[in-house]
Design a protein around this motif. Sequence first.
Motif, PDB file in Angstrom:
ATOM      1  N   VAL A 182       2.842  -3.445  -0.035  1.00 53.08           N
ATOM      2  CA  VAL A 182       3.632  -2.811  -1.245  1.00 53.08           C
ATOM      3  C   VAL A 182       5.049  -1.948  -0.765  1.00 53.08           C
ATOM      4  CG1 VAL A 182       2.700  -0.465  -1.008  1.00 53.08           C
ATOM      5  CG2 VAL A 182       3.243  -1.280  -3.270  1.00 53.08           C
ATOM      6  N   SER A 183       5.270  -1.697   0.444  1.00 52.70           N
ATOM      7  CA  SER A 183       6.322  -0.908   1.126  1.00 52.70           C
ATOM      8  C   SER A 183       7.414  -2.024   1.093  1.00 52.70           C
ATOM      9  CB  SER A 183       6.321  -0.394   2.321  1.00 52.70           C
ATOM     10  OG  SER A 183       5.187   0.237   2.411  1.00 52.70           O
ATOM     11  N   SER A 184       8.761  -1.344   0.883  1.00 52.09           N
ATOM     12  CA  SER A 184      10.058  -2.120   0.875  1.00 52.09           C
ATOM     13  C   SER A 184      10.958  -0.996   1.264  1.00 52.09           C
ATOM     14  CB  SER A 184      10.395  -2.746  -0.566  1.00 52.09           C
ATOM     15  OG  SER A 184      11.269  -3.135  -0.278  1.00 52.09           O
ATOM     16  N   VAL A 222      11.421  -0.942 -15.685  1.00 49.75           N
ATOM     17  CA  VAL A 222      10.064  -0.953 -14.725  1.00 49.75           C
ATOM     18  C   VAL A 222       9.677  -2.365 -15.001  1.00 49.75           C
ATOM     19  CG1 VAL A 222       9.442   1.535 -15.422  1.00 49.75           C
ATOM     20  CG2 VAL A 222       8.880  -0.475 -17.051  1.00 49.75           C
ATOM     21  N   ARG A 251       8.025   3.117  -6.337  1.00 42.58           N
ATOM     22  CA  ARG A 251       6.944   2.246  -6.349  1.00 42.58           C
ATOM     23  C   ARG A 251       5.693   3.152  -6.421  1.00 42.58           C
ATOM     24  NH1 ARG A 251       7.742  -3.130  -2.691  1.00 42.58           N
ATOM     25  NH2 ARG A 251       9.454  -3.918  -4.101  1.00 42.58           N
ATOM     26  N   GLU A 299       7.130  -0.707 -10.124  1.00 41.85           N
ATOM     27  CA  GLU A 299       8.375  -0.446  -9.823  1.00 41.85           C
ATOM     28  C   GLU A 299       9.174   0.144 -10.714  1.00 41.85           C
ATOM     29  OE1 GLU A 299      10.461  -2.857  -6.518  1.00 41.85           O
ATOM     30  OE2 GLU A 299      11.599  -3.365  -8.373  1.00 41.85           O
ATOM     31  N   LEU A 313       7.565   5.500  -2.078  1.00 46.94           N
ATOM     32  CA  LEU A 313       6.226   5.207  -2.355  1.00 46.94           C
ATOM     33  C   LEU A 313       5.473   6.574  -3.033  1.00 46.94           C
ATOM     34  CD1 LEU A 313       4.726   3.001   0.300  1.00 46.94           C
ATOM     35  CD2 LEU A 313       5.643   2.387  -1.982  1.00 46.94           C
ATOM     36  N   ALA A 316       0.938  -1.923  -8.537  1.00 45.24           N
ATOM     37  CA  ALA A 316       1.988  -0.972  -8.709  1.00 45.24           C
ATOM     38  C   ALA A 316       2.839  -1.366  -9.614  1.00 45.24           C
ATOM     39  CB  ALA A 316       2.678  -0.960  -7.119  1.00 45.24           C
ATOM     40  N   GLN A 336      13.091   1.373 -11.560  1.00 46.72           N
ATOM     41  CA  GLN A 336      14.419   1.499 -11.022  1.00 46.72           C
ATOM     42  C   GLN A 336      15.232   2.660 -11.884  1.00 46.72           C
ATOM     43  OE1 GLN A 336      16.282  -1.974 -10.746  1.00 46.72           O
ATOM     44  NE2 GLN A 336      14.819  -2.783  -9.114  1.00 46.72           N
ATOM     45  N   LEU A 372       3.760  -4.852 -10.472  1.00 46.45           N
ATOM     46  CA  LEU A 372       3.680  -5.454  -9.117  1.00 46.45           C
ATOM     47  C   LEU A 372       2.058  -5.799  -8.899  1.00 46.45           C
ATOM     48  CD1 LEU A 372       6.018  -4.040  -6.916  1.00 46.45           C
ATOM     49  CD2 LEU A 372       6.543  -5.950  -8.222  1.00 46.45           C
ATOM     50  N   THR A 408      14.715   4.309  -6.578  1.00 46.11           N
ATOM     51  CA  THR A 408      13.809   3.197  -6.678  1.00 46.11           C
ATOM     52  C   THR A 408      12.412   3.936  -6.513  1.00 46.11           C
ATOM     53  OG1 THR A 408      15.093   1.497  -7.063  1.00 46.11           O
ATOM     54  CG2 THR A 408      12.922   0.908  -6.764  1.00 46.11           C
ATOM     55  N   VAL A 464      12.677   1.890  -0.855  1.00 43.85           N
ATOM     56  CA  VAL A 464      11.877   2.285  -2.000  1.00 43.85           C
ATOM     57  C   VAL A 464      10.980   3.555  -1.780  1.00 43.85           C
ATOM     58  CG1 VAL A 464       9.955   1.228  -3.441  1.00 43.85           C
ATOM     59  CG2 VAL A 464      12.092   0.015  -2.791  1.00 43.85           C
TER      60      VAL A 464
END
Length: 507
Positions: free
Chosen positions: A387-389, A460, A441, A476, A394, A474, A478, A463, A439, A392
């Motif tokens: 899920v991590s990026s 939105v 999540r 996301e 969390l 999740a 923005q 995910l 952003t 972003v």
Amino acid sequence: MPQTPIPEAGPAPHALNLPGIGRWLLAAGLASLLLRLWIASTFPVTGDEAFFYWWGVYPDWGYSDHPPMVGWLIALMRATLGDSLWSIRLPVVLLPLGLGAALWWGLKDASRERAAWAVLLFWLAPLNWLNMLITTDTPLIFWSALSVAALLRAERRAALDRAAYGLYALSGLFLGCAFLSKYFSVVLGLAYLVYFAVYRRERLAGLAVLVLCALPGPAINIAYNMSHGWSNIMFNVYNRNEAEAFELRKPLMYVGMMIYLITPVAAWLAFRHRKALLATARSQRLLACVVVVPLLFFALLSAKKVIGLHWVLSFYPFGFALLAFALPREQLAACAKGIAVFAGLHVLVVAALYMTTLDTWRTTRPLSNLYPQVVRSYKTAEILKQVSSPGVVLMAEAYTAASIYGFERRQYMPVFGVGRFHARQDDMLVDFSVYQGQTIRVITGGPPRLEEFAPYFRSVRALEFVQDGVPFYAVEGQGFNYPAYREGVLGEIFKRFYNIPSALPMT
């Protein structure tokens, strides 16, 4: 009059049968300690533990739900033994040994043999073999037991001399520490009040010293609450009790829970020897008050609330002490063996669970109902990797998930949304304005409803990702819109959870 020891036939009451009970004590203490160490080292962090972990990361004079003692304890363990799950669980792993020492210290002057049996019966109880979760109850139980032990010794002093006043002061100091652990310490104070009012009015000076030395604990807590919106009072008195109503099942559950806690064998022997138990209660009045007053208090409370197992644990050891002083000597070994068998069944169940695999939990009913939670607990790092990026932020939709994920990352994870009355510490730690335009999540507990998130973002999307056959979700978002979130979510939080009665003064 000072409490008198129970008359015993046979050997003198101060003689300890080391070849017999001593071996039992050594075996039970060592075996249960090793089992707790093993479970503490291998069992994943729970939501409550992960939540309390952050109290240790950010030490304070108080926290949203409870007074600060467990946070201070975790901070101490992190500073001395390192930032690991094993180190923060070590106090609860060692807790039964400390409680056994407190029981022995408080009771040995009445009868060394009976005091040893009290420690043994308590150590054999299943809870002392399996419990290794660090919670607010951990310091509460410890300080409560020390307070009672010191008071037992003070009450056996023939005169109100300097040593007696010192023990009353020590009992009060420990009671104040218990208050800084959890508000259930008030029930112990109630037991003391009943004891002195009914049986020991001639020693009210000792009670006064006890109360005086306990006052710093409540004073610290009141000062914190006055400057933090009375968060402990709002949680414990108002927010968590709004929907409570009488149900017949609640007192029945309480009775069943107590039979389980003291074990069916001990409960049966207590009923069978109820006359001896009553006679012991009359001669060991303080011990009886410490057991009976809380039991009656929680029995009355159970008419409206479900009494949690952990609610009674600070009084739990003294129930075994009362039983150890009441049962005929020939029944004590039978009681110990019965409790040992009951504990052994629990150990076998735990061993069987440790022999399972994730596939076992996925395919076997009713274990399959818990499979998603098991995957989240054992595969936390893998879930976060999916899920991590970069860039972003969390967050999670609920405090349990946020705490577990945050503990794994060793980075505090905020709760997005209104949440529940539990775990409002988030309100004190997180400033959502710093996320303006970013952003985010939000890990959700199920398929998300995007319309609930859309007002707070420019755009939105949902995910979905899979870990060991379990779907996780999740949202996301923005372009986080902080002003909208402040009005729609933080405003609702304020109205729902911070409706502070005008009678409570604030600084």
